[in-house]
Motif scaffolding. Structure first.
Motif, mmCIF file in Angstrom:
data_model
loop_
_atom_site.group_PDB
_atom_site.id
_atom_site.type_symbol
_atom_site.label_atom_id
_atom_site.label_comp_id
_atom_site.label_asym_id
_atom_site.label_seq_id
_atom_site.Cartn_x
_atom_site.Cartn_y
_atom_site.Cartn_z
ATOM 1 N N TYR A 97 13.979 7.516 -5.680
ATOM 2 C CA TYR A 97 14.587 6.639 -4.674
ATOM 3 C C TYR A 97 13.532 6.118 -3.694
ATOM 4 C CZ TYR A 97 17.012 5.018 -0.576
ATOM 5 O OH TYR A 97 17.412 4.246 0.474
ATOM 6 N N ARG A 98 12.709 7.008 -3.170
ATOM 7 C CA ARG A 98 11.697 6.607 -2.175
ATOM 8 C C ARG A 98 10.713 5.593 -2.755
ATOM 9 N NH1 ARG A 98 8.387 10.946 -0.222
ATOM 10 N NH2 ARG A 98 7.838 9.554 1.467
ATOM 11 N N ILE A 99 10.281 5.830 -4.000
ATOM 12 C CA ILE A 99 9.342 4.903 -4.631
ATOM 13 C C ILE A 99 10.021 3.548 -4.851
ATOM 14 C CG2 ILE A 99 8.004 4.437 -6.717
ATOM 15 C CD1 ILE A 99 7.722 7.540 -6.988
ATOM 16 N N GLY A 100 11.236 3.581 -5.391
ATOM 17 C CA GLY A 100 11.955 2.335 -5.648
ATOM 18 C C GLY A 100 12.259 1.564 -4.378
ATOM 19 N N ASP A 101 12.663 2.268 -3.338
ATOM 20 C CA ASP A 101 12.963 1.624 -2.061
ATOM 21 C C ASP A 101 11.713 0.967 -1.490
ATOM 22 O OD1 ASP A 101 14.789 1.138 0.235
ATOM 23 O OD2 ASP A 101 13.388 2.483 1.270
ATOM 24 N N SER A 102 10.593 1.662 -1.542
ATOM 25 C CA SER A 102 9.355 1.078 -1.008
ATOM 26 C C SER A 102 8.916 -0.122 -1.843
ATOM 27 C CB SER A 102 8.240 2.130 -0.933
ATOM 28 O OG SER A 102 7.788 2.485 -2.223
ATOM 29 N N GLY A 103 9.137 -0.063 -3.157
ATOM 30 C CA GLY A 103 8.799 -1.199 -4.011
ATOM 31 C C GLY A 103 9.672 -2.402 -3.736
ATOM 32 N N ALA A 104 10.955 -2.155 -3.531
ATOM 33 C CA ALA A 104 11.864 -3.262 -3.206
ATOM 34 C C ALA A 104 11.488 -3.890 -1.867
ATOM 35 C CB ALA A 104 13.305 -2.756 -3.175
ATOM 36 N N LYS A 105 11.148 -3.060 -0.894
ATOM 37 C CA LYS A 105 10.732 -3.599 0.405
ATOM 38 C C LYS A 105 9.443 -4.401 0.272
ATOM 39 C CE LYS A 105 13.026 -0.218 3.303
ATOM 40 N NZ LYS A 105 12.868 1.019 4.089
ATOM 41 N N ALA A 106 8.495 -3.878 -0.521
ATOM 42 C CA ALA A 106 7.229 -4.589 -0.709
ATOM 43 C C ALA A 106 7.451 -5.932 -1.396
ATOM 44 C CB ALA A 106 6.260 -3.737 -1.521
ATOM 45 N N ALA A 107 8.390 -5.983 -2.316
ATOM 46 C CA ALA A 107 8.626 -7.218 -3.067
ATOM 47 C C ALA A 107 9.496 -8.221 -2.316
ATOM 48 C CB ALA A 107 9.272 -6.885 -4.411
ATOM 49 N N TRP A 108 10.437 -7.740 -1.520
ATOM 50 C CA TRP A 108 11.459 -8.645 -1.003
ATOM 51 C C TRP A 108 11.481 -8.834 0.507
ATOM 52 C CZ3 TRP A 108 13.515 -11.825 -4.263
ATOM 53 C CH2 TRP A 108 13.545 -11.479 -5.608
ATOM 54 N N THR A 109 10.763 -8.046 1.277
ATOM 55 C CA THR A 109 10.772 -8.217 2.729
ATOM 56 C C THR A 109 10.270 -9.616 3.095
ATOM 57 O OG1 THR A 109 10.514 -5.870 3.162
ATOM 58 C CG2 THR A 109 9.809 -7.347 4.909
ATOM 59 N N HIS A 111 0.834 -1.207 0.000
ATOM 60 C CA HIS A 111 0.000 0.000 0.000
ATOM 61 C C HIS A 111 0.872 1.262 0.000
ATOM 62 C CE1 HIS A 111 -3.341 2.671 0.800
ATOM 63 N NE2 HIS A 111 -2.664 3.162 1.831
ATOM 64 N N GLU A 112 1.903 1.258 0.826
ATOM 65 C CA GLU A 112 2.814 2.413 0.881
ATOM 66 C C GLU A 112 3.489 2.636 -0.470
ATOM 67 O OE1 GLU A 112 7.038 3.710 2.924
ATOM 68 O OE2 GLU A 112 5.858 2.165 3.904
ATOM 69 N N HIS A 113 3.929 1.554 -1.105
ATOM 70 C CA HIS A 113 4.567 1.682 -2.419
ATOM 71 C C HIS A 113 3.588 2.237 -3.454
ATOM 72 C CE1 HIS A 113 6.965 0.962 -5.917
ATOM 73 N NE2 HIS A 113 6.092 0.098 -6.403
ATOM 74 N N ALA A 114 2.368 1.737 -3.441
ATOM 75 C CA ALA A 114 1.369 2.218 -4.396
ATOM 76 C C ALA A 114 1.091 3.707 -4.193
ATOM 77 C CB ALA A 114 0.087 1.408 -4.263
ATOM 78 N N GLU A 115 1.003 4.123 -2.946
ATOM 79 C CA GLU A 115 0.763 5.546 -2.656
ATOM 80 C C GLU A 115 1.940 6.404 -3.128
ATOM 81 O OE1 GLU A 115 -2.060 7.060 -1.305
ATOM 82 O OE2 GLU A 115 -2.886 5.081 -1.733
ATOM 83 N N LEU A 116 3.154 5.962 -2.836
ATOM 84 C CA LEU A 116 4.334 6.706 -3.278
ATOM 85 C C LEU A 116 4.452 6.691 -4.801
ATOM 86 C CD1 LEU A 116 7.018 5.674 -0.642
ATOM 87 C CD2 LEU A 116 6.090 7.960 -1.018
ATOM 88 N N GLY A 117 4.106 5.576 -5.430
ATOM 89 C CA GLY A 117 4.172 5.479 -6.882
ATOM 90 C C GLY A 117 3.303 6.522 -7.572
ATOM 91 N N ASP A 118 2.205 6.880 -6.939
ATOM 92 C CA ASP A 118 1.331 7.902 -7.515
ATOM 93 C C ASP A 118 1.985 9.281 -7.553
ATOM 94 O OD1 ASP A 118 -0.689 6.074 -8.014
ATOM 95 O OD2 ASP A 118 -1.736 6.479 -6.125
ATOM 96 N N THR A 119 3.068 9.470 -6.808
ATOM 97 C CA THR A 119 3.745 10.775 -6.810
ATOM 98 C C THR A 119 4.752 10.918 -7.954
ATOM 99 O OG1 THR A 119 5.579 10.118 -5.360
ATOM 100 C CG2 THR A 119 3.553 10.916 -4.284
ATOM 101 N N ALA A 120 5.044 9.837 -8.666
ATOM 102 C CA ALA A 120 6.057 9.890 -9.728
ATOM 103 C C ALA A 120 5.709 10.912 -10.801
ATOM 104 C CB ALA A 120 6.249 8.507 -10.345
ATOM 105 N N VAL A 121 4.451 11.056 -11.100
ATOM 106 C CA VAL A 121 4.064 12.029 -12.120
ATOM 107 C C VAL A 121 4.391 13.458 -11.673
ATOM 108 C CG1 VAL A 121 1.640 12.368 -11.422
ATOM 109 C CG2 VAL A 121 2.297 12.564 -13.836
ATOM 110 N N PHE A 122 4.361 13.695 -10.363
ATOM 111 C CA PHE A 122 4.677 15.025 -9.841
ATOM 112 C C PHE A 122 6.176 15.308 -9.874
ATOM 113 C CE2 PHE A 122 0.681 13.868 -7.613
ATOM 114 C CZ PHE A 122 -0.141 14.759 -8.300
ATOM 115 N N ALA A 123 6.971 14.286 -10.093
ATOM 116 C CA ALA A 123 8.411 14.470 -10.325
ATOM 117 C C ALA A 123 8.695 14.573 -11.813
ATOM 118 C CB ALA A 123 9.191 13.312 -9.711
#
Length: 170
Positions: free
Chosen positions: A143-155, A77-89
């Protein structure tokens, strides 16, 4: 967008965004502050930045498709929320890259086009400051989006010790 060759499209598209958005941000910074880089890379970076801007919604859409097919977790959920901010970058990187390209184009062509004040030192400084801020934001956000995605996938999926060998030595 669902799968590509049996793999979720998101895990393929995300690699393009993770590499190309920081690259576009770095080129944005260079073209804003270094005239030699501006001459060489302003046009290509404008194209790259617009391409990245187009890739972001494709990637997030593919991510939403994938999210619906995975167990619900707080990390996901955290990764999905952060992923939505990519367009703002990606959006300000693309817009400012276009501004830099256009201003450079105006200074190198003959005629009376001076819409973006290509010879104004003050405007150039403002563009440079904006480029530093936008490029920094894009890098941190990626970085924040990628880090959260890696944690979501690999934790909890990888051990700190090697796995035991299988019966056939694998």
């Amino acid at each position: 967008m669902g799968t590509v060759n049996g793999l979720p499209a998101h895990i393929l598209l995300v690699h393009a965004v993770v590499v190309l958005l920081p690259l576009a941000a770095l080129l944005l910074l260079l073209t804003a502050v270094w005239p030699a880089a501006r001459r060489r890379f302003a046009g290509p970076n404008a194209i790259l930045s617009v391409l990245v801007l187009a890739l972001v919604p494709l990637t997030t859409s593919a991510g939403e498709w994938l999210e619906e097919r995975l167990p619900r977790t707080e990390l996901l959920h955290e990764h999905a929320e952060l992923g939505d901010t990519a367009v703002f970058a990606a959006l300000p990187v693309a817009l400012l890259a276009l501004v830099i390209w256009w201003r450079h184009r105006e200074t190198t062509t003959t005629g009376r086009r001076t819409y973006l004040a290509p010879l104004s030192v003050t405007v150039t400084r403002i563009v440079a400051v904006l480029a530093v801020l936008i490029a920094g934001f894009a890098a941190v956000d990626t970085y924040r989006i990628g880090d959260s995605g890696a944690k979501a996938a690999w934790t909890d999926k990888v051990s700190s010790t090697p796995a035991p060998e299988g019966p056939d030595g694998d």
